[in-house]
Scaffold this active site. Structure first.
Site, PDB file in Angstrom:
ATOM      1  N   ASP A  54      -1.571   1.991  -6.703  1.00 28.14           N
ATOM      2  CA  ASP A  54      -0.898   2.331  -5.686  1.00 28.14           C
ATOM      3  C   ASP A  54       0.773   2.645  -5.624  1.00 28.14           C
ATOM      4  OD1 ASP A  54       0.986  -0.883  -4.472  1.00 28.14           O
ATOM      5  OD2 ASP A  54       0.391  -0.136  -6.540  1.00 28.14           O
TER       6      ASP A  54
ATOM      7  N   THR B 106      -5.487  -3.663   8.641  1.00 27.20           N
ATOM      8  CA  THR B 106      -5.720  -5.115   8.519  1.00 27.20           C
ATOM      9  C   THR B 106      -4.609  -6.009   8.033  1.00 27.20           C
ATOM     10  OG1 THR B 106      -7.213  -6.742   7.585  1.00 27.20           O
ATOM     11  CG2 THR B 106      -6.593  -5.012   6.074  1.00 27.20           C
TER      12      THR B 106
ATOM     13  N   LYS C 292      -4.157  -4.901  -2.031  1.00 25.88           N
ATOM     14  CA  LYS C 292      -5.529  -4.994  -1.465  1.00 25.88           C
ATOM     15  C   LYS C 292      -6.475  -4.292  -2.145  1.00 25.88           C
ATOM     16  CE  LYS C 292      -4.058  -1.699   2.294  1.00 25.88           C
ATOM     17  NZ  LYS C 292      -2.719  -1.571   2.147  1.00 25.88           N
TER      18      LYS C 292
ATOM     19  N   ASN D 160      -6.869  -0.787  -3.295  1.00 28.25           N
ATOM     20  CA  ASN D 160      -5.931  -0.128  -4.306  1.00 28.25           C
ATOM     21  C   ASN D 160      -6.342  -0.576  -5.950  1.00 28.25           C
ATOM     22  OD1 ASN D 160      -4.462   1.107  -2.268  1.00 28.25           O
ATOM     23  ND2 ASN D 160      -2.945  -0.692  -2.468  1.00 28.25           N
TER      24      ASN D 160
ATOM     25  N   ASP E  71       1.205  -3.301  -3.276  1.00 30.07           N
ATOM     26  CA  ASP E  71       0.203  -3.432  -2.147  1.00 30.07           C
ATOM     27  C   ASP E  71      -1.066  -3.489  -2.566  1.00 30.07           C
ATOM     28  OD1 ASP E  71      -0.425  -1.438   0.908  1.00 30.07           O
ATOM     29  OD2 ASP E  71      -0.767  -3.464   0.392  1.00 30.07           O
TER      30      ASP E  71
END
Ligand SMILES: CC(=O)NC[C@@H]1CCN(c2c(Cl)cnc3[nH]c(-c4cn(C)nc4C)nc23)C1
Length: 281
Positions: free
Chosen positions: A156, A173, A140, A143, A138
């Protein structure tokens, strides 16, 4: 029970606990020092009753097995873990310079050299994860952490926690999700390539490409791949070329991780020091 005799059995008594670094639904992350070695770590505390309540044993076990098996300079290490009656403790590598996101917020947008270095590090780390059949990390910005040398670390384990610094408007989001994810289709390795395109855009412009007032509008912009490049800040044509070859709806047509690493913009701008390959452990 100790399956592996050489392996040290850690306990809370081995550590001196420092300031909280982040908190979230499942628990908190603290700065901690291992008493004998004086080694600084991040100690992630997860409450067992939260795991039981959300029935997440298998996911936590899988995340820990994955995290322990990954050894790469751009993936935050899980050194070990232990538990007591109420809590599970993960002994994690400490990233001294915290969240990359804060750096992005502070400066508004990154230089092309910084952005290219971080994208190259992410591509290396993801290529390594994909080799080990680990997909969809993940990735984003919240992280992504930075160590004392400013080297990027993917942090993460599926339990993303909000750091104590101001909350990001990240939770919930859609900005980083690829079309096939947003449409809830079976996703494969290529989602990570899409996310690299999103991150590259955000590193250079300071905002994700499909940001919109409402989630519905973001959804529409993702599905249409409604990509446009603002006139400021000034961004090179090569950078835009790389972004355009990653933000492609057909996942089979997205630039591969190998091709990202060989892209002219990366070759020209990424800091070779940080493009180091796997640690030969
Ligand atoms: C999704 C996610 O894990 N986000 C961040 C978590 C909170 C702190 N965690 C850290 C983890 Cl797991 C490891 N190292 C960290 N370093 C920091 C940090 C350092 N400074 C100066 N400020 C911060 C914050 N935080 C960590 C992980």
């Amino acid at each position: 029970q100790n399956q592996n005799p050489q392996k040290k059995q850690w306990s809370l008594q081995d550590f001196e606990i420092g300031k909280p670094l982040g908190k979230g639904k499942f628990g908190r992350v603290y700065l901690a020092r291992e008493l004998k070695s004086k080694y600084i770590v991040a100690l992630k505390v997860i409450f067992k009753e939260q795991i039981e309540k959300y029935r997440l044993h298998h996911q936590l076990r899988r995340e820990m097995e994955i995290q322990t098996s990954l050894r790469h300079p751009n993936v935050l290490m899980l050194y070990g873990w232990f538990h007591d009656d109420e809590r599970i403790y993960l002994i994690l590598e400490y990233a001294h310079r915290g969240e990359l996101y804060r750096e992005l917020r502070k400066t508004g947008h990154l230089t092309e050299k910084q952005a290219a270095t971080y994208i190259a590090s992410l591509a290396q780390a993801l290529a390594y994860c994909h080799e080990k059949d680990v997909i969809h990390r993940d990735i984003k910005p919240e992280n992504l952490l930075l160590d004392h040398e400013g080297r990027l670390k993917i942090a993460d384990f599926g339990w993303s926690v909000q750091s104590t610094s101001k909350r990001h408007t990240m939770c919930g989001t859609l900005d980083y999700l690829a079309p096939e994810m947003v449409e809830n289709k079976a996703h494969d390795y290529a989602v990570d390539n899409w996310t690299l395109g999103i991150l590259c855009y955000e590193f250079l412009y300071g905002v994700p490409p499909f940001e919109a007032e409402s989630q519905t509008d973001t959804f529409r912009r993702i599905m249409k791949v409604d990509l446009s490049f603002p006139s400021t800040p000034q961004v090179s044509a090569e950078a835009k070329d790389l972004i355009s070859r990653l933000l492609v709806k057909d996942s089979s047509k997205r630039l591969s991780l190998q091709k990202i690493m060989e892209h002219p913009w990366i070759m020209k701008n990424a800091d070779p020091m940080d493009k180091c390959s796997k640690l030969d452990l």
